[in-house]
Design a protein around this motif. Structure first.
Motif, PDB file in Angstrom:
ATOM      1  N   GLN B 126       0.767  -1.527  -0.128  1.00  0.00           N
ATOM      2  CA  GLN B 126       0.503   0.272   0.119  1.00  0.00           C
ATOM      3  C   GLN B 126       1.227   0.885  -0.004  1.00  0.00           C
ATOM      4  O   GLN B 126       0.874   2.128  -0.643  1.00  0.00           O
ATOM      5  N   CYS B 127       2.119   1.410   0.732  1.00  0.00           N
ATOM      6  CA  CYS B 127       2.464   2.301   0.735  1.00  0.00           C
ATOM      7  C   CYS B 127       3.649   2.887  -0.691  1.00  0.00           C
ATOM      8  O   CYS B 127       3.997   3.547  -0.922  1.00  0.00           O
ATOM      9  N   LEU B 128       4.161   1.132  -0.759  1.00  0.00           N
ATOM     10  CA  LEU B 128       4.987   1.505  -2.386  1.00  0.00           C
ATOM     11  C   LEU B 128       3.757   2.411  -3.460  1.00  0.00           C
ATOM     12  O   LEU B 128       4.076   2.992  -3.582  1.00  0.00           O
ATOM     13  N   ASN B 129       3.004   1.599  -3.664  1.00  0.00           N
ATOM     14  CA  ASN B 129       1.956   2.684  -4.207  1.00  0.00           C
ATOM     15  C   ASN B 129       1.489   3.882  -4.445  1.00  0.00           C
ATOM     16  O   ASN B 129       1.366   4.668  -5.177  1.00  0.00           O
ATOM     17  N   GLU B 130       1.602   4.716  -3.107  1.00  0.00           N
ATOM     18  CA  GLU B 130       1.079   5.556  -2.534  1.00  0.00           C
ATOM     19  C   GLU B 130       2.814   6.894  -3.024  1.00  0.00           C
ATOM     20  O   GLU B 130       2.581   7.746  -3.209  1.00  0.00           O
ATOM     21  N   LEU B 131       4.217   6.114  -3.402  1.00  0.00           N
ATOM     22  CA  LEU B 131       4.745   6.417  -3.531  1.00  0.00           C
ATOM     23  C   LEU B 131       4.809   7.358  -5.222  1.00  0.00           C
ATOM     24  O   LEU B 131       3.897   6.789  -6.148  1.00  0.00           O
ATOM     25  N   PRO B 132       5.854   8.044  -4.970  1.00  0.00           N
ATOM     26  CA  PRO B 132       5.967   9.005  -7.145  1.00  0.00           C
ATOM     27  C   PRO B 132       6.362   7.762  -7.652  1.00  0.00           C
ATOM     28  O   PRO B 132       6.991   6.726  -6.907  1.00  0.00           O
ATOM     29  N   PRO B 133       6.194   7.396  -9.189  1.00  0.00           N
ATOM     30  CA  PRO B 133       6.285   6.192  -9.434  1.00  0.00           C
ATOM     31  C   PRO B 133       8.188   5.832  -9.993  1.00  0.00           C
ATOM     32  O   PRO B 133       8.709   5.094  -9.978  1.00  0.00           O
ATOM     33  N   ALA B 134       9.060   6.795  -9.702  1.00  0.00           N
ATOM     34  CA  ALA B 134      10.277   7.042 -10.317  1.00  0.00           C
ATOM     35  C   ALA B 134      10.738   6.743  -8.468  1.00  0.00           C
ATOM     36  O   ALA B 134      11.374   5.418  -9.152  1.00  0.00           O
ATOM     37  N   GLN B 135      10.718   6.369  -7.787  1.00  0.00           N
ATOM     38  CA  GLN B 135      10.613   5.627  -6.154  1.00  0.00           C
ATOM     39  C   GLN B 135      10.352   4.446  -6.205  1.00  0.00           C
ATOM     40  O   GLN B 135      11.071   4.359  -5.774  1.00  0.00           O
ATOM     41  N   GLU B 136       9.379   4.843  -6.344  1.00  0.00           N
ATOM     42  CA  GLU B 136       8.474   3.130  -5.635  1.00  0.00           C
ATOM     43  C   GLU B 136       9.096   2.172  -7.137  1.00  0.00           C
ATOM     44  O   GLU B 136       9.499   0.974  -6.671  1.00  0.00           O
ATOM     45  N   ASN B 137       9.386   2.745  -8.297  1.00  0.00           N
ATOM     46  CA  ASN B 137      10.085   1.724  -9.050  1.00  0.00           C
ATOM     47  C   ASN B 137      11.285   1.543  -8.394  1.00  0.00           C
ATOM     48  O   ASN B 137      12.072  -0.275  -8.364  1.00  0.00           O
ATOM     49  N   VAL B 138      11.923   2.279  -8.216  1.00  0.00           N
ATOM     50  CA  VAL B 138      13.480   2.423  -7.684  1.00  0.00           C
ATOM     51  C   VAL B 138      13.809   1.186  -6.304  1.00  0.00           C
ATOM     52  O   VAL B 138      14.572   0.013  -6.000  1.00  0.00           O
ATOM     53  N   VAL B 139      12.565   1.422  -5.747  1.00  0.00           N
ATOM     54  CA  VAL B 139      12.279   0.647  -4.220  1.00  0.00           C
ATOM     55  C   VAL B 139      11.887  -0.691  -4.480  1.00  0.00           C
ATOM     56  O   VAL B 139      12.510  -1.578  -4.125  1.00  0.00           O
ATOM     57  N   ARG B 140      10.656  -0.779  -5.472  1.00  0.00           N
ATOM     58  CA  ARG B 140      10.427  -2.366  -5.753  1.00  0.00           C
ATOM     59  C   ARG B 140      12.343  -3.352  -6.789  1.00  0.00           C
ATOM     60  O   ARG B 140      12.056  -4.599  -5.967  1.00  0.00           O
ATOM     61  N   MET B 141      12.728  -2.936  -7.234  1.00  0.00           N
ATOM     62  CA  MET B 141      13.966  -3.145  -7.220  1.00  0.00           C
ATOM     63  C   MET B 141      14.924  -3.216  -6.429  1.00  0.00           C
ATOM     64  O   MET B 141      15.903  -4.939  -6.467  1.00  0.00           O
ATOM     65  N   ASN B 165      19.140   8.426  -4.010  1.00  0.00           N
ATOM     66  CA  ASN B 165      18.396   9.231  -3.777  1.00  0.00           C
ATOM     67  C   ASN B 165      16.828   9.014  -3.452  1.00  0.00           C
ATOM     68  O   ASN B 165      16.255   9.716  -3.034  1.00  0.00           O
ATOM     69  N   HIS B 166      16.362   8.674  -5.219  1.00  0.00           N
ATOM     70  CA  HIS B 166      15.016   7.713  -5.194  1.00  0.00           C
ATOM     71  C   HIS B 166      14.841   6.696  -3.837  1.00  0.00           C
ATOM     72  O   HIS B 166      14.001   6.994  -3.348  1.00  0.00           O
ATOM     73  N   LEU B 167      15.408   6.290  -3.745  1.00  0.00           N
ATOM     74  CA  LEU B 167      16.032   4.919  -2.553  1.00  0.00           C
ATOM     75  C   LEU B 167      15.723   5.227  -0.923  1.00  0.00           C
ATOM     76  O   LEU B 167      14.679   5.171  -0.551  1.00  0.00           O
ATOM     77  N   SER B 168      16.790   6.657  -0.958  1.00  0.00           N
ATOM     78  CA  SER B 168      15.991   7.188   0.790  1.00  0.00           C
ATOM     79  C   SER B 168      14.919   8.294   1.034  1.00  0.00           C
ATOM     80  O   SER B 168      14.641   7.488   1.890  1.00  0.00           O
ATOM     81  N   ARG B 169      14.910   8.096  -0.547  1.00  0.00           N
ATOM     82  CA  ARG B 169      13.460   9.457  -0.204  1.00  0.00           C
ATOM     83  C   ARG B 169      12.173   8.304  -0.167  1.00  0.00           C
ATOM     84  O   ARG B 169      11.450   8.252   0.381  1.00  0.00           O
ATOM     85  N   GLY B 170      12.474   7.343  -0.891  1.00  0.00           N
ATOM     86  CA  GLY B 170      11.336   6.367  -1.373  1.00  0.00           C
ATOM     87  C   GLY B 170      10.730   5.949   0.641  1.00  0.00           C
ATOM     88  O   GLY B 170      10.267   5.605   1.259  1.00  0.00           O
ATOM     89  N   LEU B 171      11.773   5.318   0.788  1.00  0.00           N
ATOM     90  CA  LEU B 171      12.007   4.378   1.940  1.00  0.00           C
ATOM     91  C   LEU B 171      11.844   5.412   3.165  1.00  0.00           C
ATOM     92  O   LEU B 171      11.438   4.680   4.067  1.00  0.00           O
ATOM     93  N   LYS B 172      12.366   5.850   3.047  1.00  0.00           N
ATOM     94  CA  LYS B 172      12.063   7.280   3.948  1.00  0.00           C
ATOM     95  C   LYS B 172      10.210   7.415   4.284  1.00  0.00           C
ATOM     96  O   LYS B 172      10.419   7.485   5.370  1.00  0.00           O
ATOM     97  N   THR B 173       9.867   8.150   3.371  1.00  0.00           N
ATOM     98  CA  THR B 173       8.308   8.182   2.990  1.00  0.00           C
ATOM     99  C   THR B 173       8.105   6.722   3.724  1.00  0.00           C
ATOM    100  O   THR B 173       6.973   6.749   4.804  1.00  0.00           O
TER     101      THR B 173
END
Lengths: 316, 191
Positions: B126-141, B165-173
């Motif tokens: 659910q959290c991943l779906n709420e992320l901006p697509p670029a961040q979501e993509n990187v976090v999933r990978m 950057n994407h990863l750290s921001r995504g994970l933080k969110t």
């Protein structure tokens, strides 16, 4: 390691323990790992949770549906086989009796041949008689009776009969209004259901004709023809003369002797199942001769050349 | 089963002869053990059901070759072992599982039951779906496909710093969002 596995199962690992687990698991072969898990498995005791009952039923149903079914079918098959036997054995007895009965009292088994308007067909009967059927003709006979020596056939249309000689067994052709009895002979029989006259041309042998209306019987000698008026049941017997060409149809030809053009046209229309129109000025003409009936264009060209005219065809 | 416990040797004998009743009895005896154990290993009800199904189907198909050499308990483990090993290796090496362990360790109060791993995964999804697509993509990978930052940068054709950057921001969110969600769930499950 065993304790780490147990902690893993119960979600009790700390982050350092997780890292230790990872390191060990990645260093272990499958067999080594399996040995550790096996120890844990042997000590494991499940509690009983009611919620698992649902899964238990669901999984069992899936296994049963795909894998136990064929086995159940097999056990069911025995039950069905027993029922099938219970039904089959009396049925078998009944059919045996039935066929035994049939062999001694055979039921009529009708065989029939029908030709289309433009067809000519040759039929050989079980006794060796050969019948050429002209278009729109029907021949019916009972196979079992015929084979047992009662040579009776029902007939409508036109045919050339070459009946196998058999002094012990008469051959009878049943036609509405007429019975033709033969011993061994060749003749042409024209008995169109729509025509009021039935005509028989005897080529060879002997035939006896009986009107079913008057019960009058006439015998024909070779080269004689008999015409039956179906309304009165009266025969007219005369010699076959050069104007008759009773077997022209056998070579796919229509024979006409001084026939009015409408008669010729209507015969062609019937043969080719089409409508032919012609100019009024030739409607009183008469035609004598053979018209080939293998091909419509060929047939029409004979008439067109004879009367120097143009015929139009509409296929039905 | 009641008091009429059928001796295991008889069950094995029946199974070998294709007796569906014997198979059903074995299933009833061992379902709970295998299912709960598989559930604790895979941490997924669906995967646990699949393992149980595969194992019992295998038991049925190899029934002719079964000897009394092993107990049923051992036999079931032999059939199940590869499924269990795979589940174990996969889970402990998953970065998400690491996150889950962290979450489990962070729970100090014991007046509520913690989330199971599959519930945790649902929250994460659910959290991943709420992320901006670029961040979501990187976090999933990074978390699901186990790719390194370098591999991700090659894959997405962006420089490694952007991946970080994407990863750290995504994970933080995700962490803060997850905390909210988990607190919310804890509240719900408390009342």
């Amino acid at each position: 390691m065993k304790n780490l596995i147990k902690k893993y199962r119960l979600n009790q690992l700390t982050t350092p323990e997780l890292n230790e687990s990872k390191a060990k698991a990645n260093a272990f072969s499958d067999d080594e790992l399996a040995a550790e898990i096996s120890k844990d498995w042997n000590e494991f005791e499940p509690g009983s949770q009611l919620t698992d009952k649902q899964a238990e039923t669901a999984v069992f149903n899936r296994i049963a549906a795909e894998h136990l079914q064929s086995h159940r079918l097999r056990t069911n098959a025995w039950r069905y086989l027993r029922v099938a036997c219970a039904i089959a054995i009396p049925l078998l007895l009944c059919t045996t009796i039935y066929f035994y009965h049939m062999a001694h009292n055979p039921a009529p088994m009708s065989t029939s041949m029908t030709t289309g308007p433009a067809d000519i067909a040759t039929v050989t009967l079980p006794d060796g008689s050969v019948i050429d059927l002209n278009g729109s003709s029907v021949l019916k006979y009972d196979m079992t009776e015929f084979s047992s020596g009662r040579r009776d056939i029902n007939f409508e249309g036109e045919g050339y009969f070459n009946i196998a000689k058999n002094p012990d067994s008469r051959f009878t052709i049943h036609i509405p209004g007429l019975e033709v009895t033969v011993l061994g002979t060749s003749f042409n029989l024209q008995a169109r259901p729509e025509a009021n006259q039935a005509t028989i041309y005897l080529i060879d042998g002997r035939v006896a004709l009986t009107s079913t209306t008057t019960h009058e019987t006439v015998e024909l000698r070779p080269n004689e023809k008999a015409i039956l008026d179906r309304t009165s049941g009266q025969f007219t017997v005369s010699d076959i003369n050069s104007n008759d060409n009773p077997t022209a149809w056998k070579s796919h030809k229509l024979f006409f002797k001084n026939a009015g053009l409408p008669v010729v046209i209507s015969q062609l229309e019937k043969t080719f199942r089409c409508t032919i129109t012609y100019p009024d000025n030739i409607s009183n003409e008469h035609f004598t001769g053979l018209i080939p009936t293998r091909d419509l264009t060929e047939a029409l060209s004979v008439l067109e050349k004879t009367f120097n005219t143009k015929l139009t065809v509409v296929m039905n | 089963m009641g008091n009429n416990v059928i001796p295991e040797t008889e069950l094995i004998y029946g199974l070998r002869n294709g007796d569906v009743k014997a198979f059903t009895a074995i299933y009833k005896l061992y379902f709970q053990r295998l299912y709960v154990y598989s559930l604790q290993f895979t941490k997924s009800e669906k995967d646990a059901e699949d393992i149980v199904q595969e194992v019992f189907v295998k038991l049925w198909t190899i029934r002719h070759t079964i000897t009394a050499k092993h107990t049923l308990r051992t036999l079931l483990f032999i059939i199940a072992r590869n499924f269990l090993i795979n589940a174990y290796r996969q889970t402990i090496n998953s970065p998400v599982f690491e996150d889950y362990i962290e979450y489990r360790n962070s729970i100090t109060t014991h007046d509520h039951s913690p989330l199971e791993y599959d519930e945790f995964l649902n929250c994460l999804e659910q959290c991943l779906n709420e992320l901006p697509p670029a961040q979501e993509n990187v976090v999933r990978m990074s978390r699901f496909q186990h790719l390194s930052n370098k591999e991700i940068s090659a894959h997405l054709n962006i420089n490694e710093q952007s991946v970080k950057n994407h990863l750290s921001r995504g994970l933080k969110t995700i962490r803060s969002r997850l905390k909210e969600l988990l607190t919310l769930i804890m509240l719900i499950s408390c009342h």
